[in-house]
Write a protein that holds these residues in place. Structure first.
Motif, PDB file in Angstrom:
ATOM      1  N   ALA A   1     -23.619 -12.935  28.656  1.00 39.60           N
ATOM      2  CA  ALA A   1     -23.177 -11.625  29.152  1.00 39.60           C
ATOM      3  C   ALA A   1     -24.332 -11.001  29.921  1.00 39.60           C
ATOM      4  CB  ALA A   1     -22.749 -10.719  28.006  1.00 39.60           C
ATOM      5  N   TRP A   2     -24.017 -10.487  31.117  1.00 40.94           N
ATOM      6  CA  TRP A   2     -25.034  -9.865  31.968  1.00 40.94           C
ATOM      7  C   TRP A   2     -24.779  -8.370  32.079  1.00 40.94           C
ATOM      8  CZ3 TRP A   2     -23.047 -14.566  34.447  1.00 40.94           C
ATOM      9  CH2 TRP A   2     -23.933 -15.650  34.345  1.00 40.94           C
ATOM     10  N   ALA A   3     -25.858  -7.622  32.162  1.00 40.75           N
ATOM     11  CA  ALA A   3     -25.752  -6.173  32.300  1.00 40.75           C
ATOM     12  C   ALA A   3     -26.841  -5.681  33.243  1.00 40.75           C
ATOM     13  CB  ALA A   3     -25.892  -5.503  30.938  1.00 40.75           C
ATOM     14  N   HIS A   4     -26.656  -4.486  33.770  1.00 40.86           N
ATOM     15  CA  HIS A   4     -27.681  -3.864  34.616  1.00 40.86           C
ATOM     16  C   HIS A   4     -28.127  -2.549  33.980  1.00 40.86           C
ATOM     17  CE1 HIS A   4     -24.002  -1.766  35.886  1.00 40.86           C
ATOM     18  NE2 HIS A   4     -24.801  -0.740  36.191  1.00 40.86           N
ATOM     19  N   LEU A   5     -29.348  -2.141  34.270  1.00 44.57           N
ATOM     20  CA  LEU A   5     -29.873  -0.889  33.733  1.00 44.57           C
ATOM     21  C   LEU A   5     -29.130   0.283  34.368  1.00 44.57           C
ATOM     22  CD1 LEU A   5     -32.018   0.345  31.843  1.00 44.57           C
ATOM     23  CD2 LEU A   5     -33.510   0.536  33.846  1.00 44.57           C
TER      24      LEU A   5
END
Length: 247
Positions: A227-231
């Protein structure tokens, strides 16, 4: 040897094997969880003592502490370099340095993040891939955790959805990341998923990213879920918990 003796011997062997299987299942389903609970509580206590003494490492120089990031794919770097800051202290192998919270997994879901992803480290909490970015810094802050056993931290990993908050604190700052897409399935050799700009993530340039990884299928390890996320935002811990806890 009589047929009766053969049958009795075989029956006793089956009973012994059955008992061993039951013991193994109890160990996997119950005892590893008990061990993990004790170890995790110890890591959290250690972190709280560090933070109370003010011995936590400072955040990375490039980390924004005032406003949300512009977009998942933007560098989000300061417009001017400013004075050079001293390099933050390196994390200690196998030691906790942050706490991670994922509201999607339940109100009480909280796990310490320790440095490295060795087997003994992941028995105590989540593991930070050595060499990846620090929390809030430009690059990719990558974390691994067990899907099952040792507390089942990522048991509900497939439930993650775009927009879900992932919150992290290092004792001085709250970092709020946002999941960008449903979990991606790949193989263990696909190490590009934790690159500074992770491959297959959809991010097209430098930014401040987070990658979560766990095993798949649920009781196996032939594949990995990513799973990828951004700040999305940062704020000092003195401002209290971020609103994303309730989103």
């Amino acid at each position: 040897m009589s047929v009766r003796l053969i049958v009795r011997t075989f029956s006793e062997l089956c009973i012994t094997i059955g008992a061993l299987i039951v013991l193994f299942v109890v160990y996997v389903l119950f005892w590893t969880g008990v061990k993990a609970a004790g170890a995790t509580e110890g890591q959290i206590d250690d972190l709280q003592r560090q933070w109370a003494r003010g011995t936590v490492s400072a955040p990375a120089p490039s980390a924004s502490r005032t406003s949300p990031s512009a977009s998942p794919s933007s560098p989000n770097a300061p417009s001017s370099p400013g004075p050079k800051s001293p390099a933050p202290e390196a994390y200690r192998d196998g030691k906790p340095f942050a706490m991670l919270y994922i509201p999607r997994f339940g109100k009480g879901w909280e796990w310490p993040v320790l440095e490295n992803t060795e087997v003994k480290t992941l028995q105590k909490g989540l593991g930070h891939y050595r060499g990846t970015a620090r929390p809030g810094a430009t690059g990719n802050f990558a974390v691994a955790g067990h899907r099952r056993t040792y507390g089942d931290p990522f048991k509900d990993f497939p439930k993650l959805r775009p927009g879900d908050p992932v919150l992290l604190t290092d004792g001085t700052t709250w970092f709020t990341y946002r999941i960008d897409k449903k979990p991606y399935r790949t193989v263990p050799s696909d190490i590009g998923v934790i690159d500074p700009v992770p491959r297959k993530s959809g991010f097209d340039g430098p930014g401040r990213y987070l990658t979560l990884t766990t095993c798949d299928p649920e009781w196996g390890s032939s594949h990995r879920l990513i799973a990828w996320a951004h700040l999305d935002a940062t704020q000092p811990v003195t401002d209290g918990r971020p609103a994303a806890f309730h989103s």
